[in-house]
Design a protein around this motif. Structure first.
Motif, PDB file in Angstrom:
ATOM      1  N   THR A  20       0.809  -1.216   0.000  1.00  0.00           N
ATOM      2  CA  THR A  20       0.000   0.000   0.000  1.00  0.00           C
ATOM      3  C   THR A  20       0.845   1.270   0.000  1.00  0.00           C
ATOM      4  O   THR A  20       0.315   2.357  -0.210  1.00  0.00           O
ATOM      5  N   VAL A  21       2.152   1.136   0.234  1.00  0.00           N
ATOM      6  CA  VAL A  21       3.040   2.299   0.171  1.00  0.00           C
ATOM      7  C   VAL A  21       3.508   2.518  -1.263  1.00  0.00           C
ATOM      8  O   VAL A  21       3.410   3.614  -1.815  1.00  0.00           O
ATOM      9  N   ASN A  22       4.009   1.447  -1.888  1.00  0.00           N
ATOM     10  CA  ASN A  22       4.483   1.534  -3.279  1.00  0.00           C
ATOM     11  C   ASN A  22       3.368   1.382  -4.306  1.00  0.00           C
ATOM     12  O   ASN A  22       3.612   1.546  -5.506  1.00  0.00           O
ATOM     13  N   LYS A  23       2.162   1.015  -3.837  1.00  0.00           N
ATOM     14  CA  LYS A  23       1.032   0.789  -4.739  1.00  0.00           C
ATOM     15  C   LYS A  23       1.344  -0.312  -5.760  1.00  0.00           C
ATOM     16  O   LYS A  23       1.005  -0.220  -6.935  1.00  0.00           O
ATOM     17  N   GLN A  24       1.975  -1.396  -5.269  1.00  0.00           N
ATOM     18  CA  GLN A  24       2.284  -2.523  -6.134  1.00  0.00           C
ATOM     19  C   GLN A  24       1.517  -3.755  -5.677  1.00  0.00           C
ATOM     20  O   GLN A  24       1.251  -3.923  -4.485  1.00  0.00           O
ATOM     21  N   VAL A  25       1.162  -4.603  -6.642  1.00  0.00           N
ATOM     22  CA  VAL A  25       0.395  -5.816  -6.362  1.00  0.00           C
ATOM     23  C   VAL A  25       1.197  -7.029  -6.838  1.00  0.00           C
ATOM     24  O   VAL A  25       1.741  -7.030  -7.945  1.00  0.00           O
ATOM     25  N   TYR A  26       1.267  -8.055  -5.997  1.00  0.00           N
ATOM     26  CA  TYR A  26       1.955  -9.302  -6.344  1.00  0.00           C
ATOM     27  C   TYR A  26       0.987 -10.461  -6.156  1.00  0.00           C
ATOM     28  O   TYR A  26       0.243 -10.519  -5.171  1.00  0.00           O
ATOM     29  N   ASN A  27       1.002 -11.398  -7.093  1.00  0.00           N
ATOM     30  CA  ASN A  27       0.215 -12.624  -6.978  1.00  0.00           C
ATOM     31  C   ASN A  27       1.162 -13.819  -7.006  1.00  0.00           C
ATOM     32  O   ASN A  27       2.025 -13.912  -7.888  1.00  0.00           O
ATOM     33  N   ARG A  28       0.990 -14.709  -6.040  1.00  0.00           N
ATOM     34  CA  ARG A  28       1.813 -15.902  -5.968  1.00  0.00           C
ATOM     35  C   ARG A  28       0.910 -17.119  -5.828  1.00  0.00           C
ATOM     36  O   ARG A  28      -0.099 -17.071  -5.114  1.00  0.00           O
ATOM     37  N   GLU A  29       1.287 -18.222  -6.483  1.00  0.00           N
ATOM     38  CA  GLU A  29       0.474 -19.432  -6.462  1.00  0.00           C
ATOM     39  C   GLU A  29       1.297 -20.630  -6.020  1.00  0.00           C
ATOM     40  O   GLU A  29       2.512 -20.664  -6.193  1.00  0.00           O
ATOM     41  N   ALA A  30       0.616 -21.600  -5.447  1.00  0.00           N
ATOM     42  CA  ALA A  30       1.231 -22.875  -5.080  1.00  0.00           C
ATOM     43  C   ALA A  30       0.131 -23.926  -5.018  1.00  0.00           C
ATOM     44  O   ALA A  30      -1.043 -23.589  -4.788  1.00  0.00           O
ATOM     45  N   ALA A  31       0.490 -25.184  -5.219  1.00  0.00           N
ATOM     46  CA  ALA A  31      -0.484 -26.277  -5.186  1.00  0.00           C
ATOM     47  C   ALA A  31      -0.073 -27.290  -4.135  1.00  0.00           C
ATOM     48  O   ALA A  31       1.118 -27.443  -3.821  1.00  0.00           O
ATOM     49  N   PHE A  32      -1.067 -27.974  -3.564  1.00  0.00           N
ATOM     50  CA  PHE A  32      -0.769 -29.061  -2.636  1.00  0.00           C
ATOM     51  C   PHE A  32      -1.895 -30.076  -2.657  1.00  0.00           C
ATOM     52  O   PHE A  32      -3.010 -29.794  -3.107  1.00  0.00           O
ATOM     53  N   LYS A  33      -1.575 -31.272  -2.192  1.00  0.00           N
ATOM     54  CA  LYS A  33      -2.562 -32.351  -2.083  1.00  0.00           C
ATOM     55  C   LYS A  33      -2.820 -32.603  -0.612  1.00  0.00           C
ATOM     56  O   LYS A  33      -1.878 -32.648   0.193  1.00  0.00           O
ATOM     57  N   LEU A  34      -4.077 -32.766  -0.249  1.00  0.00           N
ATOM     58  CA  LEU A  34      -4.453 -33.025   1.143  1.00  0.00           C
ATOM     59  C   LEU A  34      -5.032 -34.426   1.267  1.00  0.00           C
ATOM     60  O   LEU A  34      -5.950 -34.796   0.540  1.00  0.00           O
ATOM     61  N   LYS A  35      -4.464 -35.191   2.221  1.00  0.00           N
ATOM     62  CA  LYS A  35      -4.957 -36.542   2.499  1.00  0.00           C
ATOM     63  C   LYS A  35      -5.401 -36.635   3.954  1.00  0.00           C
ATOM     64  O   LYS A  35      -4.979 -35.843   4.784  1.00  0.00           O
ATOM     65  N   LYS A  36      -6.212 -37.621   4.248  1.00  0.00           N
ATOM     66  CA  LYS A  36      -6.644 -37.831   5.624  1.00  0.00           C
ATOM     67  C   LYS A  36      -5.510 -38.402   6.455  1.00  0.00           C
ATOM     68  O   LYS A  36      -4.607 -39.039   5.932  1.00  0.00           O
TER      69      LYS A  36
END
Length: 527
Positions: free
Chosen positions: A511-527
């Protein structure tokens, strides 16, 4: 009636007298009594402070207060007070709400007395967590993450962060935001008597209980006892070693060649994670981790060799690696990591582990090493982990996945269980800062998956399911020893999530530099 009036008049006189005495203190000393220093007062000191009615006595009280806690009374420096000021600044930057400074909040009190935690867990009472089944939560809500976002923040202190006098190996400190006002109140721990521990901390801080007057020191640092001998040492210029481009062991070269041509693929599972980072001096380095699950059958005490080859898009070998390796346990799995000195660019890397010249694991990964310009804003990849901990030894500048003494072990296979906590971590480089030098980052997270939903005909179909954590102020911590670098990380309990494949999308707004970053990651969930 006259007697009653006299009593009332006398009472008012006493109150006015007391008020005048308190008003006699200058704003500086009044503020001191209301500051986080009040958390350090013993009951006797608190009673004494209330009786003080002039600046001279107040100053003498404060000087003696700090002197009694000075671990090195023979010097002009008071390390206890210095650490107190650091902790107050830390708390003020992170835990303020409304018009209340963070250092005088409940969380500020704990920071002042015990220091910051190793890590934090955000969770909700299990009885109130909605379970997601067939796309509908058990409480009828829409299943967004705001429904499972907890009003509980638990601080965990591990190993070096637990005071030696505490007499406990486990220290967790819960806080509750019951009204959604950001006024997090200290709660009750099932493992530790936190209030008793805080009282002990007050007493343990006093190093000279019988001191009655603060010592004085002449201006300037005391002269050294003896003049040190000046020794001139000639340091030879560092030798620059060219990267190795061929294997020392021919069988490893043959195995890599066969692997690349699909003639050798019968290896135990292995997963590679890499990242791009810089040191405080701007040195570019690439940590690489080879992760092997428990099912691989490899052991931490095995004598192994880490090997690898990195090639550019034309197939030219840039660097070859062959060195002894020891696997490190992480939960039930194992890993080996090291930092490579590569230049930004696109590469193909093949890495593995061998014993007696015979490869046991091997895998390949395309590496896109983005440049990091010194002083330029950027954000690392999003790393997922179930093991983020304080390092036991001092960190070297290029240690892999180490951030100011904090070790992040990426979960290479990205397989988690509902009994796990999902740790997420990103490093921020040179974000915008406010007038106080603090980044202002807002963060939201979205979890995308699919769930089974029954149709009127009785058949089940998979439907998309999205859970959201709405945009909110992120807790940003400085990376110790690397100016301008900061970190964002926390743990999310997975007990309320259903099994399946997930994609996380993290949105960060500077909010200071007025820049936006998007980051992604995937995972598998098991019982």
């Amino acid at each position: 009636m006259h007697m009653h009036k006299s009593i009332v008049t006398a009472g008012l006189a006493i109150l006015l007298s007391a008020g005048s005495a308190f008003a006699a203190l200058s704003p500086e000393h009044v503020a001191w009594g209301k500051s986080a220093a009040k958390f350090l007062l013993t009951p006797e000191e608190a009673a004494k402070w209330k009786s003080i009615n002039n600046d001279g006595d107040a100053q003498r009280f404060e000087d003696l207060f700090w002197a009694r806690r000075d671990p090195t009374p023979g010097t002009s420096q008071n390390e206890f007070r210095d650490e107190f000021n650091v902790r107050v600044k830390f708390a003020d930057e992170r835990y303020g709400f409304a018009r209340t400074p963070g250092s005088v909040s409940d969380r500020g009190r704990v920071v002042v007395l015990l220091g910051p935690p190793s890590r934090m867990i955000f969770s909700k009472d299990e009885k109130t967590i909605p379970k997601i089944e067939q796309g509908i939560t058990s409480d009828g809500s829409d299943g967004s993450l705001k429904d499972v976002e907890p009003p509980t923040e638990t601080w965990l202190y591990e190993r070096e962060r637990i005071p030696a006098w505490a007499g406990t190996q486990v220290l967790d400190v819960p806080f509750f935001d019951r009204n959604g006002s950001k006024d997090w109140k200290l709660g009750r721990s099932n493992k530790t008597n936190v209030n008793e521990l805080l009282k002990m901390s007050v007493q343990m801080g006093i190093k000279q209980p019988n001191l009655t007057e603060a010592p004085t020191f002449a201006p300037g640092a005391p002269a050294p006892a003896a003049k040190p001998q000046v020794v001139t040492v000639t340091v030879p210029a560092p030798q620059v070693t060219a990267p190795m481009v061929t294997f020392k062991t021919q069988s490893l070269q043959t195995a890599v060649d066969d692997f690349k041509t699909a003639r050798g693929t019968s290896y135990k599972d292995a997963y590679v994670t890499y990242g791009t980072f810089t040191t405080a001096e701007g040195e570019y380095f690439v940590p690489v981790q080879v992760y092997v699950p428990q099912s691989s059958g490899l052991k931490a005490d095995q004598a192994l060799t880490f090997f690898g080859v990195v090639s550019d898009p034309t197939g030219k070998v840039v660097s070859v690696y062959e060195e002894p390796a020891t696997l490190t346990p992480t939960k039930e799995d194992l890993y080996f990591d090291k930092s490579l000195m590569l230049s930004p660019g696109k590469y193909n890397g093949t890495f593995g582990l061998a014993a007696d010249g015979k490869p046991l694991t091997m895998t390949t990964v395309n590496m896109n090493l983005t440049p990091i310009e010194k002083g330029t804003p950027s954000v690392s990849d999003l790393f997922l982990s179930n093991n983020i901990d304080v390092m036991k030894t001092a960190q070297n500048p290029t240690d892999p996945f180490a951030f100011g003494g904090l070790k992040v072990v990426p979960k290479g296979d990205r397989v988690f269980h509902t009994t796990d906590e999902l740790g997420y971590f990103v490093e921020l480089r040179n974000p915008g800062v406010d007038a106080a030098g603090n980044p202002k980052i807002q963060m939201s997270m979205e979890f995308d998956t699919t769930v089974e939903k029954k149709q009127p005909n009785g058949k089940s179909v998979k439907v998309p399911k999205v859970m959201k954590q709405e945009l909110q102020e992120a807790t940003v911590l400085a990376v110790k020893g690397v100016p301008g670098h900061f970190q964002i990380g926390a743990f999310i309990p997975l007990s309320s999530f259903t099994s399946g494949d997930y994609k996380i999308t993290m949105k960060l707004i500077d909010t200071v530099n007025k820049q936006v970053y998007n980051r992604e990651a995937a995972f598998k969930l098991k019982k």
